[in-house]
Scaffold this active site. Structure first.
Site, short mmCIF file in Angstrom:
data_model
loop_
_atom_site.label_atom_id
_atom_site.label_comp_id
_atom_site.label_asym_id
_atom_site.label_seq_id
_atom_site.Cartn_x
_atom_site.Cartn_y
_atom_site.Cartn_z
N GLU A 132 0.84 -1.20 0.00
CA GLU A 132 0.00 0.00 0.00
C GLU A 132 0.87 1.25 0.00
OE1 GLU A 132 -2.46 0.90 3.41
OE2 GLU A 132 -4.00 1.75 2.14
N GLY A 146 3.52 1.60 10.89
CA GLY A 146 3.20 0.99 12.18
C GLY A 146 2.71 -0.43 11.98
N MET A 152 0.32 -2.97 8.69
CA MET A 152 -0.36 -2.97 7.39
C MET A 152 -1.40 -4.08 7.37
SD MET A 152 -0.84 -1.82 4.39
CE MET A 152 -2.08 -2.56 3.32
N GLU A 153 -2.60 -3.73 6.90
CA GLU A 153 -3.77 -4.60 7.07
C GLU A 153 -3.94 -5.67 6.00
OE1 GLU A 153 -3.91 -1.30 6.35
OE2 GLU A 153 -5.44 -0.85 4.85
N ASN A 154 -2.88 -6.11 5.30
CA ASN A 154 -3.03 -7.12 4.26
C ASN A 154 -4.05 -8.18 4.71
OD1 ASN A 154 -0.54 -5.97 3.11
ND2 ASN A 154 0.41 -7.03 4.85
N HIS A 206 -7.06 -1.32 15.12
CA HIS A 206 -7.12 -0.55 13.87
C HIS A 206 -7.03 -1.50 12.66
CE1 HIS A 206 -6.09 3.12 11.42
NE2 HIS A 206 -5.56 2.19 10.64
N GLU A 207 -6.06 -2.38 12.70
CA GLU A 207 -5.83 -3.24 11.53
C GLU A 207 -6.97 -4.25 11.35
OE1 GLU A 207 -3.69 -2.28 9.53
OE2 GLU A 207 -2.67 -0.93 10.90
N GLU A 220 -9.23 4.58 6.20
CA GLU A 220 -8.44 4.98 7.37
C GLU A 220 -9.25 5.71 8.43
OE1 GLU A 220 -5.87 3.65 7.90
OE2 GLU A 220 -4.98 3.09 5.98
ZN LIG Z 1 -5.04 2.04 8.63
#
Ligand SMILES: [Zn+2]
Length: 1034
Positions: free
Chosen positions: A316, A450, A452-454, A485-486, A508
């Site tokens: 991303e 911080g 990453m939401e893969n 968050h993720e 986001e």
């Molecule tokens: Zn995010």
């Protein structure tokens, strides 16, 4: 005071009023809506054009390939009538009353008088009818355009000036590909004529040579007749390409490349027909990336000190194209089947569970993962080759695992527990189950973001995932926040994805909102509410500048730097704040219901901001769109002014803008919450006339600061509030008190209140004990102090220091340095001690030295409470012996969170030689990882000794810095901000301006530079305005 909660306001209308009375006295959405009513088919066409869910409704392919004359009509008129915010094809068409030909209208092109032109097979003359229509509109636009396009005997084409243009087709101008041949596409965005359906990826990384080979097979569907397939590829050396149409034989094809837009293309002599299924196979080789994006290699030292290597991905926003050729835009969703070859000592991970492992003749192993069960965007694909171990747990049919390097396995349990609880929470609250069978959370030793939401394979920094039993609750709070968050992204972002990066906030803003909202239920002991409040204040600071942007920006944004700059506080934190405001004004439960509707409607596909508002409007029976578009389509936020005369209260709004600017703002649709001395809470519109009885002594708007606006109460209103604070602090909640402090400082920055008024409010703080208001006051005073500290006026600086220590002294002295269980108290005492020790208060520094000695020089070393580590280390780092012992500890410590605290302490030294050393070490990357450079630069910038040096360091090393962190990326935004935001003189303003304007191609015009210049100017103004008062009052 009894407060009426939202449920009482079950019947809410959103009230708007408009202060500007020029032509735009109606908001744009109302202008558009009125046109929709006259041309309803326009709306339907734009909506119905989605041939499959989530695909762009309007087709840039067709726009660009129109004959030049009609293209000018669309763009020319659009530009005249629209500002940048809405200048996309869709709104251009709407304002013109035009409808574009699209997949549905293509079958009946006569449905509108103005239709988009079909892609030209050859550029033929416009038909008579088209010419008539074209000429008619062109006359309206400009006779110049007519002269250029129809009258003279010359047309601008790639081939230059042709005498006889009556029969010469007009071609678009194409750029040259790397081979010198024309590249068959002239837009940075991909055409919509081809849609990928499935990718078959085979990758063979070599971690020793740091290279990889790949084979990508893309099954695709032709959407419209076309002679080209255009997709993304960056730094991949394509060695072979074949193409197969339907069941025909596969043939070798030539691939053209246009590097500036990271595009490749294959051209065909005959049309590929709509509906055909084709297969493009590309073989390639490339180097593993040595930055933090794409398929990158990384190394770390294991517990024995031996060097280990790994390869991981970070795609991303636009780096999947660095690992495999692909349609690298979020709207091109497809399924993926991944195979990775590895040496036996490593494991591999990808989005899906592993299906099988095959031993190859070479002795290498090939892992094949199941094909993704969901359609997903390329930026969510991920794979890792490493030597990790894991812990796992089954949660509602999903196997949740946390991976780390072997020696940190015992630090994974907290994250596993948090992820399991949060997954259950989200499954319930969203009423849509997490769709994959597994969810991996992986701590990567060298990782820039911080986390990453893969999808199914979330990657983290070690600090944001690993905590031990001994870690402080504050460290755990960080982990819980990031995991929350993720995980929220698995729905908002992964399941429903923004169509383009201009609506990144849909991903986001939601993840940030849910991060705090989920923790409030799942881990209330972490006090997420206080943090969310701070976040809203932070978003307002950025959003009060001219250089800010609207939450949802123009879809015309295309450059990679612009895309990267979307990852900022406005997108994340203002986005989250607007969702909180909306939720608090809607009747109970409606917000959640609307979101469930939205998730179900767009699951597996893409959305734009209006889709969200429409889903909410549908459920809430209120025009959420009308209200929220005034917040998401324009930048900034309102200042509400309260005036009270003879018991009658008037509320007015204007834009809260720190710098004057000449743009028109539409007033925000605003419903303000209002509590009064009579202990009741109301929601009132700005149009309402509010009457209060004589017994009401004060009025406080924006209950709990859930609204995204600032309130000015006038001299008398503020005086009444300050008086109440001093006499009965419990009249307001802690968040309301923090909100009053924040608003007062903001108004001082705006020049609406004097600094003595600010000091008058702060006088009540001697009675304050709650974390939120104290931290807000501390943070505001610290920024004033840091500004003064960088000016040549030591006398004033020392008086400011005396004022701060005096104000907080009694509270600081009442706090102890032992173990503390409450997260809220930990936050408060660490902030207070850091301030006191930073200002050199002896009690504080002496105590910190004692703790450091007990840890290092004692026969029975004592553990420092986690929340106090940073302040204790920072005090120790000011002495020679302390700094050296910390540097040694940095090399040994395994806890990443402790490492970062040591690093901040090392960078807080006031010894300039050490500052030089540590910055260079951060840039060089062997002793200190380069991922920490922004942290080092930020810490040095705050101190007196290094703040000028660090600015020089950034200037001198700019090229090396942007090699590691791309222009526009969050680390670059942070580096620019931290090195310049404390300047307040004309000389520094000119210097910063001179440096960035001299960068030319090495410095894409960045919003963060505009922000830096604006901030310096505002600092200058603030100083000019307030220095005399400060000298007098302190
Ligand atoms: Zn995010």
């Amino acid at each position: 005071m009894v407060l009426i909660n939202n449920a009482v306001c079950a019947y809410i209308h959103f009230f708007c009023f408009f202060v500007h009375t020029e032509r735009a006295s109606l908001p744009r959405n109302m202008i558009e809506n009125s046109m929709f009513e006259e041309e309803p088919d326009v709306v339907d066409l734009a909506k119905d054009s989605t041939a499959f869910p989530g695909f762009p409704a309007l087709d840039p392919d067709e726009v660009v390939y129109e004959p030049r004359s009609s293209r000018l009509l669309v763009r020319g008129l659009g530009e005249n009538d629209l500002d940048d915010e809405e200048e996309d094809y869709e709104s251009s068409a709407r304002l013109l009353g035009m409808s574009f030909m699209n997949r549905s209208s293509a079958r009946s092109p006569s449905s509108s008088p103005y239709t988009r032109q079909a892609p030209p097979r050859s550029c033929s003359c416009p038909s008579t009818r088209k010419l008539v229509v074209g000429v008619f509109i062109l006359v309206l636009v400009s006779s110049m355009a007519m002269a250029l396009y129809f009258l003279p005997g010359c047309t601008f084409t790639k081939a230059g000036c042709h005498k006889d243009n009556s029969s010469t087709p007009i071609e678009p101008v194409y750029p040259n590909s790397t081979t010198g041949e024309p590249f068959p596409w002239n837009e940075p965005r991909l055409p919509a004529s081809v849609r990928p359906v499935n990718y078959n990826l085979s990758l063979t990384p070599n971690l020793t040579s740091k290279t990889f080979t790949g084979r990508t097979v893309i099954n695709m569907m032709i959407q419209h007749d076309t002679k080209r397939v255009v997709l993304h590829s960056s730094d991949l050396n394509i060695t072979k390409a074949t193409f197969q149409v339907g069941k025909d034989k596969s043939v070798e094809v030539k691939v053209l490349e246009y590097k500036p837009w990271q595009l490749i293309a294959v051209s065909f002599p005959e049309d590929l027909k709509a509906g055909q299924v084709c297969v493009l196979t590309l073989e390639y080789k490339a180097n593993l990336s040595n930055t933090y994006d794409g398929f990158y290699n990384s190394s770390y030292n294991d517990v024995t000190g031996a060097k280990r290597v790994l390869a991981a991905t970070q795609f991303e926003p636009q780096a999947a194209r660095k690992a495999f050729p692909c349609f690298d835009e979020p709207a091109f969703k497809a399924t993926f089947l991944v195979r990775i070859t590895r040496e036996p000592e490593y494991i591999t991970l990808s989005n899906m569970p592993k299906a099988k492992t095959t031993t190859l003749p070479s002795g290498l192993l090939e892992d094949e993962f199941e094909q993704t069960s969901v359609n997903m965007s390329t930026y969510l694909v991920a794979f890792i080759v490493a030597n990790f171990t894991s812990v796992s747990r089954n949660v509602s049919n999903t196997l949740v695992s946390v991976y780390s390097v072997a020696e940190k396995k015992e630090h994974t349990h907290y994250a596993l527990d948090a992820a399991s609880k949060l997954l259950q929470f989200y499954n319930t609250i969203f009423d849509v189950d997490y769709p994959l069978r597994k969810l991996d959370l992986v701590a990567i030793p060298d990782f820039l973001a911080g986390a990453m939401e893969n999808w199914g394979l979330i990657t983290f920094r070690e600090t944001t995932l690993l905590v031990g039993n001994q870690s402080s609750p504050l460290d755990k709070q960080l982990v819980a926040n990031v995991v929350a968050h993720e995980l929220a992204h698995q729905w908002f972002g992964n399941l429903v994805t923004m169509r383009w990066w201009n609506d990144l906030w849909l991903s986001e803003g939601f993840a940030t909102y849910w991060q705090y909202t989920s923790l409030t239920t799942v881990f209330p002991q972490l006090y997420p509410g206080d943090e969310f409040l701070e976040v809203r204040f932070k978003a307002m600071a950025k959003d009060s500048l001219n250089s800010t942007h609207s939450v949802s920006v123009s879809s015309q944004m295309t450059s990679p730097e612009d895309v990267l700059e979307m990852f900022d506080s406005v997108t994340y934190e203002k986005g989250a704040s607007l969702l909180l405001m909306l939720n608090s004004t809607l009747p109970d439960g409606q917000f959640r219901k609307g979101l469930i509707e939205y998730l179900n409607k767009y699951r597996g596909s893409n959305s734009v901001t209006d889709d969200l508002w429409n889903s909410l409007t549908q459920v809430c029976q209120e025009s959420v769109s009308d209200m929220m578009r005034t917040w998401t389509l324009q930048k900034g936020f309102p200042l509400v002014t309260v005036s009270c005369k003879d018991g009658q209260v008037n509320l007015t709004q204007e834009p809260f803008l720190l710098s004057r600017e000449n743009t028109t703002h539409t007033s925000s649709c605003l419903l303000v919450s209002c509590s009064a001395g009579s202990s009741a809470l109301y929601f009132v519109s700005l149009l309402a006339t509010l009457k209060v009885s004589d017994s009401v002594k004060w009025l406080k708007l924006n209950y709990m600061n859930t609204g995204f606006y600032i309130v000015h109460y006038g001299v008398e209103g503020w005086a009444a509030l300050i008086n109440t604070l001093k006499t009965d602090i419990s009249s307001f909640t802690a968040h309301d008190r923090a909100s009053l402090i924040h608003n007062m400082f903001a108004l001082s920055r705006l020049g609406r209140v004097s600094f003595p008024q600010v000091l008058s409010l702060l006088g009540y703080l001697t009675k304050e004990t709650e974390t939120a208001p104290l931290k807000e006051a501390l943070s505001q005073l610290s920024s004033v102090y840091r500004l003064l500290d960088k000016r040549p006026d030591p006398y004033l600086v020392s008086r400011m220091k005396g004022y701060i220590l005096n104000l907080f002294g009694p509270l600081i002295n009442s706090l102890d340095w032992g173990e503390e269980q409450s997260v809220s108290r930990q936050e408060l005492r660490s902030a207070l001690f850091e301030m006191a020790c930073g200002l050199g208060q002896e009690n504080c520094t002496d105590q910190a030295k004692v703790l450091y000695d007990q840890r290092t020089n004692s026969t029975q070393p004592k553990i420092i409470p986690g929340d106090l580590e940073r302040v204790v280390f920072s005090v120790a780092a000011q002495s020679d012996s302390g700094w050296l012992s910390l540097l040694e500890a940095y090399g040994h410590t395994t806890y990443d969170s402790e490492k970062r605290k040591i690093l901040q302490a090392l960078a807080s030294t006031q010894d300039t030689r050490r500052i030089v050393w540590i910055l260079n070490a951060g840039l060089q990357g062997s002793i200190i990882q380069t991922q920490e450079l922004p942290l080092l630069i930020g810490t040095v910038s705050d101190g007196f000794a290094g703040h000028l040096f660090v600015w020089n360091f950034v200037k001198e090393n700019w090229d090396s810095i942007i090699e590691k962190f791309p222009l526009g990326s969050y680390p670059i935004q942070s580096i620019i901000k931290s090195t310049t935001s404390q300047f307040s003189t004309q000389m520094h303003l000119e210097e910063v301006q001179g440096f960035f304007s001299g960068l030319k191609e090495r410095g894409h015009p960045m919003r963060s530079v505009q922000e830096a210049l604006e901030t310096i100017r505002l600092n200058q103004d603030w100083m000019d305005r307030n220095l005399p008062a400060l000298r007098q009052s302190l």
